[in-house]
Motif scaffolding. Structure first.
Motif, short mmCIF file in Angstrom:
data_model
loop_
_atom_site.label_atom_id
_atom_site.label_comp_id
_atom_site.label_asym_id
_atom_site.label_seq_id
_atom_site.Cartn_x
_atom_site.Cartn_y
_atom_site.Cartn_z
N GLY A 162 0.83 -1.06 0.19
CA GLY A 162 -0.02 -0.16 0.04
C GLY A 162 0.88 1.30 0.14
O GLY A 162 1.97 1.18 -0.41
N SER A 163 0.26 2.39 0.48
CA SER A 163 0.90 3.56 0.64
C SER A 163 2.25 3.49 1.11
O SER A 163 2.39 2.89 2.35
N GLY A 164 3.48 3.96 0.71
CA GLY A 164 4.82 3.85 1.41
C GLY A 164 5.56 2.75 0.89
O GLY A 164 6.48 2.49 1.33
N HIS A 214 -0.85 1.01 -5.73
CA HIS A 214 -1.15 2.42 -6.24
C HIS A 214 -0.22 2.50 -7.33
O HIS A 214 -0.20 3.78 -7.90
N HIS A 224 2.84 5.45 -7.12
CA HIS A 224 1.61 6.10 -6.48
C HIS A 224 0.79 6.95 -7.38
O HIS A 224 0.40 8.05 -7.12
N ALA A 274 -5.19 6.50 -6.91
CA ALA A 274 -5.91 6.89 -5.68
C ALA A 274 -6.68 5.72 -5.40
O ALA A 274 -6.85 5.03 -6.09
N ASN A 332 -1.65 -2.18 4.32
CA ASN A 332 -2.62 -1.05 4.42
C ASN A 332 -2.17 -0.03 5.55
O ASN A 332 -2.13 -0.50 6.67
N THR A 353 -8.41 1.53 1.35
CA THR A 353 -8.19 0.41 0.32
C THR A 353 -8.50 -1.16 0.56
O THR A 353 -8.31 -2.09 -0.21
N GLU A 366 3.30 10.66 6.18
CA GLU A 366 4.54 10.28 5.54
C GLU A 366 5.64 10.03 6.42
O GLU A 366 6.25 9.01 6.33
N LEU A 372 4.89 6.65 7.92
CA LEU A 372 5.03 5.74 6.89
C LEU A 372 6.40 5.39 6.96
O LEU A 372 6.87 3.93 6.83
#
Ligand code: HPA
Length: 251
Positions: free
Chosen positions: A9-11, A53, A57, A60, A85, A187, A226, A229
């Motif tokens: 996921g993010s990061g 993503h 990234h 969205a 996540n 997500t 951030e 993360l």
């Protein structure tokens, strides 16, 4: 032997320590996945990695082609998916940096392609059992790895999945808390349901990166997310390495 796939996921656009052997882009009846599937050795075994993503990234949460991603992983030979996540913390135990291995979820998303079962009008629609949306066996493995790494975590929790991409209002979080949600992300669904539709084992390692809306005195900032993360994702990778390293010894 189980073939594991990791959805980052993010990061987590790239899996550090993956000794990549090949990278494949699989076209599916549902369009293109969000990126290549990277396949290689990680913690002593063959693992697949897909960035939810996209590696840069680009997608969205509401733009991710969840159906293509899950279909492609199945096609590539995965039978077990560990989803990473980033989430906001609702329950007071879910502070920034905390991990949660949710045992249940509530879906608040809308307008997402949430099933593989809507093409064929000849066949009766199968209704998957989703009373326990996550694989218990995989959850137990995640919990064992978190304990071995000595990270703070909750072995249960309810994941509330919102549509995004905006964050929630304070009132929405109060409502979600009343509903029984412990963490909030964007997500987790329909990814978990799609995996079940294709009979893939699926569990989530959720990393808390901020207090949910209204749970702290200040507004939620991207800088705060951030920075959480950075450390959190490196810890998540240690958990994955522990899980996959020990999975190899036992299989
Ligand atoms: N809400 C929804 N999704 C999120 C959050 C949040 O507070 N933090 C990280 N992903």
């Amino acid at each position: 032997m189980t073939t594991y796939a990791i959805i980052g996921g993010s990061g987590l656009g790239k899996l550090q320590g993956l000794n990549e052997r090949k990278s494949i882009l699989i076209d599916t009846p549902y369009g293109e996945p969000t990126g290549d599937i990277n396949i290689g050795e990680f913690a002593g075994q063959e693992v697949m990695f897909l960035a939810r993503h996209g590696q840069k990234h680009r997608y969205a949460p509401h733009q991710v082609n969840y159906r293509a991603n899950i279909w492609a992983l199945k096609q590539a030979g995965a039978d077990s998916i560990i989803a990473i996540n980033a989430v906001g913390g609702i329950h007071h135990a879910m502070g920034t940096g905390h991990f949660c291995v949710p045992h249940d979820l509530i879906d608040y998303t809308y307008c997402r392609q949430n099933t593989f079962f809507n093409n064929d009008h000849e066949q009766p629609i199968p209704h998957i059992d989703f009373s326990a949306p996550y694989s218990e066996e995989l959850r137990v493995r995640l919990i064992a790895a978190l304990m071995a790494e000595n990270f703070e975590f909750s072995a249960r929790g309810v994941y509330g999945c919102t549509q995004g991409p905006r964050l929630e209002t304070s009132a929405e979080i109060i409502r979600m808390e009343r509903d029984g949600c412990d963490i909030v992300g964007m997500t987790g669904m329909p990814e978990a349901a799609l995996a079940r539709e294709l009979s893939l084992e699926y569990a989530c390692l959720a990393l808390v990166v901020n207090p949910a809306a209204g749970k702290s005195s200040s507004a939620i900032s991207m800088a705060e997310i951030e920075s959480a993360l950075k450390l959190g994702i490196s810890n998540a990778q240690a958990v994955l390495s522990r899980l996959l390293g020990s999975a190899q010894k036992t299989s």
